[in-house]
Design a protein around this motif. Structure first.
Motif, PDB file in Angstrom:
ATOM      1  N   ARG A 145     -11.289   0.098   5.404  1.00 39.62           N
ATOM      2  CA  ARG A 145     -11.302   0.577   4.010  1.00 39.62           C
ATOM      3  C   ARG A 145     -12.727   0.848   3.541  1.00 39.62           C
ATOM      4  NH1 ARG A 145      -7.264   0.559   0.313  1.00 39.62           N
ATOM      5  NH2 ARG A 145      -5.935  -0.670   1.709  1.00 39.62           N
ATOM      6  N   ASN A 152       0.861  -1.185   0.000  1.00 38.41           N
ATOM      7  CA  ASN A 152       0.000   0.000   0.000  1.00 38.41           C
ATOM      8  C   ASN A 152       0.893   1.230   0.000  1.00 38.41           C
ATOM      9  OD1 ASN A 152       0.468  -1.127   2.849  1.00 38.41           O
ATOM     10  ND2 ASN A 152       0.040   1.025   3.243  1.00 38.41           N
ATOM     11  N   PRO A 170      -6.628   5.574   7.321  1.00 38.19           N
ATOM     12  CA  PRO A 170      -7.498   5.913   6.194  1.00 38.19           C
ATOM     13  C   PRO A 170      -7.348   7.387   5.829  1.00 38.19           C
ATOM     14  CG  PRO A 170      -8.766   5.842   8.228  1.00 38.19           C
ATOM     15  CD  PRO A 170      -7.375   5.425   8.585  1.00 38.19           C
ATOM     16  N   ALA A 213      -7.669  -4.500  -3.090  1.00 35.41           N
ATOM     17  CA  ALA A 213      -7.195  -3.405  -2.244  1.00 35.41           C
ATOM     18  C   ALA A 213      -5.806  -2.941  -2.675  1.00 35.41           C
ATOM     19  CB  ALA A 213      -7.181  -3.833  -0.783  1.00 35.41           C
ATOM     20  N   GLU A 246      -4.503   0.901  -4.219  1.00 39.29           N
ATOM     21  CA  GLU A 246      -3.363   1.623  -3.671  1.00 39.29           C
ATOM     22  C   GLU A 246      -2.263   1.871  -4.698  1.00 39.29           C
ATOM     23  OE1 GLU A 246      -2.600   2.788  -0.509  1.00 39.29           O
ATOM     24  OE2 GLU A 246      -4.676   2.475   0.081  1.00 39.29           O
ATOM     25  N   ASP A 271     -13.702   4.107   4.902  1.00 36.27           N
ATOM     26  CA  ASP A 271     -12.925   5.161   4.263  1.00 36.27           C
ATOM     27  C   ASP A 271     -13.499   5.537   2.898  1.00 36.27           C
ATOM     28  OD1 ASP A 271     -10.790   6.987   4.128  1.00 36.27           O
ATOM     29  OD2 ASP A 271      -9.495   5.533   3.097  1.00 36.27           O
ATOM     30  N   GLU A 272     -14.146   4.577   2.244  1.00 35.40           N
ATOM     31  CA  GLU A 272     -14.698   4.816   0.904  1.00 35.40           C
ATOM     32  C   GLU A 272     -16.164   5.233   0.936  1.00 35.40           C
ATOM     33  OE1 GLU A 272     -13.892   1.097  -0.996  1.00 35.40           O
ATOM     34  OE2 GLU A 272     -11.729   1.488  -1.200  1.00 35.40           O
ATOM     35  N   ARG A 326      -0.799   4.263   4.817  1.00 37.29           N
ATOM     36  CA  ARG A 326      -2.210   4.014   4.531  1.00 37.29           C
ATOM     37  C   ARG A 326      -2.638   2.641   5.041  1.00 37.29           C
ATOM     38  NH1 ARG A 326      -3.966   6.315  -0.170  1.00 37.29           N
ATOM     39  NH2 ARG A 326      -5.894   5.166   0.193  1.00 37.29           N
TER      40      ARG A 326
END
Length: 342
Positions: free
Chosen positions: A308, A150, A243, A162, A166, A311-312, A154
């Motif tokens: 994640r 990543n 995040p 994932a 990244e 975070d999205e 992060r």
């Protein structure tokens, strides 16, 4: 850099995936590979130019050392010196926890480039339990330096998708081996011999191999981290695993005072009222680490995946519930505190 490719390493495709990964690594390229902890961004550990590509792709500062992975226990001598004073305990640890998520910090061999160890006289070494990673390492015939795949600081990736989010366009290849089985990075220890006593294990990073697992072999003591001091091992920086969305933690639930008009998500432990957070606020989104169960192993496995997702979700902030700091809970809380540090 051409478009990043993802290739499957399912049973029928594994040999071809290993062959492609090895060919790239042998040419000094970097490849994202699955491990049992998180996906790693691998490079030939003896090739400083290849290691430099890891730092470049991740935007990782050169003062943060990489973990070196060996293909078999007998390969430890290729990268590290094991002093007579700790040889017995190293043998016990590797016999009981390798292959697996335990990393040992030992004096390095001169063959390991200074860039890989960030100029330190020590090297962090482990033997992954993932069959794909081990197959690639064996076929390459050289150790592989591999931090998490990543961008620096992060959320660590636990799936090939994932990794793509990244590092798309930054690396040539991702080997898709499915979801990781542990979900947290390896435990890292340094070993100090003590005359007439069990050795002292300095816990540099908490992980799946817990304090309780290690205690039969030595005394476990958390390494003291001093503000401004450069790391002695990966994952020691105050702000890490974070995040993009601010992640907040509180001493007690009632310390949370939401700002009007902001959208908050809750990273819950088990999504239960008795934990004190569910009824605090009309959350925009709630994701639980171990829904209804409160099992730390499940929480560890889901931590980065759930982080994640939140975070999205287009939130203004994420509030994280604490978990019990026993066993795996120590590693989970370490990741949450570092993710909230910035």
């Amino acid at each position: 850099m051409p478009e990043t490719r993802i290739i499957s390493a399912s049973d029928e495709d594994m040999k071809e995936a290993v062959r492609e990964a090895v060919a790239l690594l042998a040419r000094g390229e970097v490849v994202a590979l699955p491990t049992e902890t998180v996906y790693g961004l691998g490079a030939d550990a003896f090739n400083p130019e290849a290691a430099a590509k890891v730092f470049e792709a991740k935007e990782r500062p050169s003062f943060d050392p990489l973990i070196v992975h060996v293909a078999r226990k007998s390969d430890l001598h290729q990268v590290a010196e094991v002093d007579e004073s700790i040889r017995d305990v190293v043998e016990k640890l590797t016999s009981n926890f390798w292959p697996g998520p335990l990393t040992l910090v030992l004096p390095k061999k001169p063959e390991v480039p200074d860039l890989v160890t960030s100029g330190l006289p020590t090297v962090a070494v482990r033997l992954s339990a993932h069959p794909i990673f081990r197959a690639v390492c064996r076929e390459l015939g050289r150790p592989i330096a591999a931090p998490s795949a990543n961008r620096f600081g992060r959320i660590s990736p636990t799936s090939a998708s994932a990794v793509l989010k990244e590092l798309d366009g930054r690396i040539p290849l991702i080997v898709d081996g499915g979801a990781c089985s542990e979900g947290l990075e390896s435990t890292i220890i340094a070993i100090e011999p003590r005359e007439g006593k069990k050795p002292l294990f300095k816990l540099l990073r908490a992980g799946p191999v817990t304090k309780e697992d290690l205690q039969p072999y030595g005394r476990v003591e958390k390494a003291k981290e001093r503000p401004g001091e450069l790391p002695h091992a990966p994952g020691q920086l105050a702000s890490h695993y974070a995040p993009r969305t601010p992640l907040l933690m509180f001493e007690k639930p009632e310390d949370f005072v939401p700002e009007e008009g902001k959208r908050y998500g809750l990273l819950s432990y088990r999504e239960e009222e008795k934990d004190g957070y569910i009824d605090l606020h009309d959350w925009e989104r709630v994701e639980a680490l171990s829904p209804g169960n409160g099992k730390l192993a499940e929480a560890a496995l889901r931590l980065f995946f759930v982080m994640r997702q939140l975070d999205e979700a287009g939130l203004d902030a994420i509030v994280a519930e604490p978990v019990s700091e026993t066993g795996l809970g120590v590693a989970i809380m370490d990741r949450l505190r570092r993710a909230s540090a910035k």
